[in-house]
Design a protein around this motif. Structure first.
Motif, PDB file in Angstrom:
ATOM      1  N   ARG A 164       0.838  -1.202   0.000  1.00  0.00           N
ATOM      2  CA  ARG A 164       0.000   0.000   0.000  1.00  0.00           C
ATOM      3  C   ARG A 164       0.874   1.254   0.000  1.00  0.00           C
ATOM      4  NH1 ARG A 164      -3.087  -3.336   3.127  1.00  0.00           N
ATOM      5  NH2 ARG A 164      -2.033  -2.663   5.009  1.00  0.00           N
ATOM      6  N   MET A 165       0.517   2.213  -0.845  1.00  0.00           N
ATOM      7  CA  MET A 165       1.318   3.428  -1.010  1.00  0.00           C
ATOM      8  C   MET A 165       0.553   4.656  -0.534  1.00  0.00           C
ATOM      9  SD  MET A 165       2.864   2.803  -4.804  1.00  0.00           S
ATOM     10  CE  MET A 165       3.670   1.232  -5.173  1.00  0.00           C
ATOM     11  N   GLY A 166       1.289   5.631   0.038  1.00  0.00           N
ATOM     12  CA  GLY A 166       0.667   6.900   0.401  1.00  0.00           C
ATOM     13  C   GLY A 166       0.800   7.894  -0.733  1.00  0.00           C
ATOM     14  N   CYS A 167       2.045   8.120  -1.149  1.00  0.00           N
ATOM     15  CA  CYS A 167       2.294   9.189  -2.116  1.00  0.00           C
ATOM     16  C   CYS A 167       2.657   8.680  -3.507  1.00  0.00           C
ATOM     17  CB  CYS A 167       3.416  10.104  -1.608  1.00  0.00           C
ATOM     18  SG  CYS A 167       5.032   9.292  -1.508  1.00  0.00           S
ATOM     19  N   LEU A 171       5.598   8.565  -4.604  1.00  0.00           N
ATOM     20  CA  LEU A 171       6.716   9.414  -5.056  1.00  0.00           C
ATOM     21  C   LEU A 171       8.031   9.107  -4.341  1.00  0.00           C
ATOM     22  CD1 LEU A 171       4.913  12.881  -4.924  1.00  0.00           C
ATOM     23  CD2 LEU A 171       5.455  11.579  -6.978  1.00  0.00           C
ATOM     24  N   GLY A 172       7.979   8.262  -3.323  1.00  0.00           N
ATOM     25  CA  GLY A 172       9.184   8.025  -2.530  1.00  0.00           C
ATOM     26  C   GLY A 172       9.325   8.988  -1.370  1.00  0.00           C
ATOM     27  N   VAL A 173       8.225   9.603  -0.978  1.00  0.00           N
ATOM     28  CA  VAL A 173       8.253  10.602   0.084  1.00  0.00           C
ATOM     29  C   VAL A 173       7.754  10.049   1.419  1.00  0.00           C
ATOM     30  CG1 VAL A 173       7.192  12.738   0.881  1.00  0.00           C
ATOM     31  CG2 VAL A 173       8.093  12.595  -1.434  1.00  0.00           C
ATOM     32  N   CYS A 174       6.604   9.387   1.385  1.00  0.00           N
ATOM     33  CA  CYS A 174       5.982   8.985   2.656  1.00  0.00           C
ATOM     34  C   CYS A 174       6.662   7.757   3.256  1.00  0.00           C
ATOM     35  CB  CYS A 174       4.486   8.755   2.480  1.00  0.00           C
ATOM     36  SG  CYS A 174       4.042   7.220   1.638  1.00  0.00           S
ATOM     37  N   LEU A 175       7.384   7.002   2.446  1.00  0.00           N
ATOM     38  CA  LEU A 175       8.108   5.805   2.879  1.00  0.00           C
ATOM     39  C   LEU A 175       7.163   4.733   3.417  1.00  0.00           C
ATOM     40  CD1 LEU A 175      11.171   7.570   4.580  1.00  0.00           C
ATOM     41  CD2 LEU A 175      10.816   7.017   2.179  1.00  0.00           C
ATOM     42  N   GLY A 176       5.924   4.756   2.917  1.00  0.00           N
ATOM     43  CA  GLY A 176       4.915   3.797   3.366  1.00  0.00           C
ATOM     44  C   GLY A 176       5.100   2.411   2.769  1.00  0.00           C
ATOM     45  N   ALA A 196       7.182   0.101   2.157  1.00  0.00           N
ATOM     46  CA  ALA A 196       8.510  -0.444   2.426  1.00  0.00           C
ATOM     47  C   ALA A 196       8.577  -1.939   2.140  1.00  0.00           C
ATOM     48  CB  ALA A 196       8.874  -0.187   3.886  1.00  0.00           C
ATOM     49  N   HIS A 245      11.714   0.871  -1.294  1.00  0.00           N
ATOM     50  CA  HIS A 245      10.308   1.228  -1.428  1.00  0.00           C
ATOM     51  C   HIS A 245       9.765   0.823  -2.784  1.00  0.00           C
ATOM     52  CE1 HIS A 245      10.283   3.059   2.480  1.00  0.00           C
ATOM     53  NE2 HIS A 245      11.531   3.400   2.201  1.00  0.00           N
ATOM     54  N   LYS A 304       9.390   3.516  -5.598  1.00  0.00           N
ATOM     55  CA  LYS A 304      10.546   4.190  -6.182  1.00  0.00           C
ATOM     56  C   LYS A 304      11.614   3.206  -6.666  1.00  0.00           C
ATOM     57  CE  LYS A 304      12.884   8.566  -5.664  1.00  0.00           C
ATOM     58  NZ  LYS A 304      13.208   9.667  -4.764  1.00  0.00           N
TER      59      LYS A 304
END
Lengths: 302, 160
Positions: free
Chosen positions: B123-126, B128-133, B135, B145, B148
């Motif tokens: 599951r992804m938040g952004c 974009l490689g920002v939220c690091l969700g 993993a 991630h 990314k």
């Protein structure tokens, strides 16, 4: 029309910042818009040593929001200073570093280093709900917040903002502690502790079981807390919690916030922060507001 | 990651389950131009079978299984692959599908020492490689991630 604000000694071209942990160190969003359009950037929570973060799954969607349990994954303060700050400084926006730690000594050490860095201010993360040692433990009591903030204040000459957790009975107590310990401002709210269960596996969606709730779902809670804190302290408030447009930002400012942060909203649409800047300007034109600072705390209670 | 060069590969295994067959189809379309392609697809039941005709046109061998036996071979596609892997000399495996399937392929590729790439989901938040969700744990320690550094990873690199 003036949108410039001076928040806790940090001069910003508008009151819109982006919240820690939702914007990395800025590079990824710079492919969408010029970061100089923001008042400021609050970096990913940064610790003295690199942190791997929590086991996945780390996030899950919930009604009008999301739960996260990232666990403060970050490359450490030295890496930030070497690889990210030089780039960030060229973006013509205020740079506020979110500092986190597991012990009081961690906070002091990271802030000692940041005091010598070319940054505009520090946001002290005393309220991450996803890290077992430290953070939330310090952030929930008057004594805890006062102790960490006082120790950091001794080593930090730059503007100091203390980020408060909403996971308390009375948020005005840690807010007062931050003020009493010499903080220049407070930011609120951090995420609300939550849990979501997969009914098929009977396990929580997050590997950490619980996580922090953010997004529009938390906005009324955040607005209420900003209002309460604004009645209790005299240092300025950076308001956040589910802001996704200019109207939401204005709501927080009326409640008492001098500036605002966009958090989960950055994930819904990468342009949320700049659209919020535009939305604030539109509100000002429509309502003939000359200076954005005029509306801070101007809610008229029933 | 260093992507495998399709030009250097003679025999490929494609291994997919459920909705994971879609990205494999695009890869198979390219691979068939220069390599022998064996495709193994697993589905829940007859109604869930996808892209059979399309895969026929881009595969030298196509094996389809259903969990309930309502179509073609009864059972899991991984077992068919295990049977064939002894006789066919395989140069690389590409897999996309549910986690249990990917785990089985990862173990098989490791055991037979065959280069293998798997496409992961988290599951992804952004995105974009920002939220690091999103993993994924890597064998060298720490996390990468899916949004990314992925979604396709060398199967030996990740802990799933």
């Amino acid at each position: 029309m003036n949108t410039e604000v001076n928040f806790a000694g940090i001069k910003m071209k508008n009151p819109v910042t982006v919240a820690s942990g939702t914007f990395g160190y800025g590079r990824e969003y710079s492919q969408f818009f010029d970061l100089s359009r923001l008042g400021g950037i609050i970096t990913k929570g940064t610790s003295i040593k690199p942190r791997d973060g929590n086991k996945p799954s780390r996030i899950c969607e919930t009604p009008s929001g999301m739960l996260n349990s990232i666990g403060l994954q970050n490359p450490g303060v030295e890496y930030f200073l070497q690889y990210d700050l030089p780039w960030l400084k060229q973006q013509d926006t205020a740079v506020i570093v979110n500092a986190c730690g597991s012990t009081i000594e961690d906070y002091v050490e990271v802030c000692k280093i940041l005091n010598n860095a070319d940054i505009d201010g520090v946001e002290l993360n005393l309220s991450c709900p996803n890290v077992k040692a430290g953070c939330l433990a310090f952030g929930t009591t008057y004594e805890g917040v006062k102790e960490v903030t006082s120790r950091v204040r001794k080593v930090l000459d730059k503007p100091l903002i203390v980020k408060l957790t909403p996971n308390v009975t009375d948020i005005t107590l840690p807010a007062k502690a931050a003020e009493d310990a010499g903080a220049d401002g407070v930011s609120l709210i951090n995420t609300l502790l939550g849990m979501s269960i997969n009914i098929n596996t009977r396990k929580p969606y997050l590997a950490n079981n619980t996580g922090g709730l953010s997004g529009p779902a938390v906005r009324p809670v955040a607005v209420r807390m900003v209002y309460q804190v604004s009645q209790a302290i005299n240092i300025p408030i950076l308001g956040m919690g589910g802001i996704v447009n200019g109207n939401d930002a204005i709501e927080f400012m009326l409640a008492g916030a001098s500036a605002v942060s966009i958090g989960a909203g950055n994930f819904i649409d990468p342009y949320t922060s700049v659209n919020t800047v535009k939305g604030i300007e539109e509100y000002m034109i429509k309502n003939k507001i000359e200076d954005i600072n005029e509306i801070v705390g101007k809610v008229e209670m029933n | 990651m260093a992507h495998l060069n399709l030009q250097d590969i003679k025999i490929l295994q494609f291994f997919g389950g459920g909705i994971g067959v879609f990205p494999l189809y695009e890869l198979a379309k390219n691979a068939i131009k220069s390599a022998k392609v064996n495709t193994y697809l697993g589905f829940r039941n007859k109604e869930a079978v996808l892209l059979e005709k399309e895969f026929e046109s881009v595969s030298n061998k196509l094996v389809i299984t259903t969990d309930d036996g309502s179509y073609k071979i009864h059972g899991f596609a991984i077992n068919e692959l295990k049977n064939d892997i002894e006789s066919d000399k395989i140069d690389a495996i590409f897999a996309c599908g549910p986690l249990p399937l990917l785990k089985a392929v990862q173990a098989l590729a490791k055991e037979k020492n065959i280069p293998c790439q798997i496409s992961l989901e988290e599951r992804m938040g952004c995105g974009l490689g920002v939220c690091l969700g999103c993993a994924v744990e890597v064998v060298t320690g720490g996390y990468e991630h899916v949004c990314k550094q992925g979604p396709v990873f060398d199967s030996n690199k990740v802990i799933i």
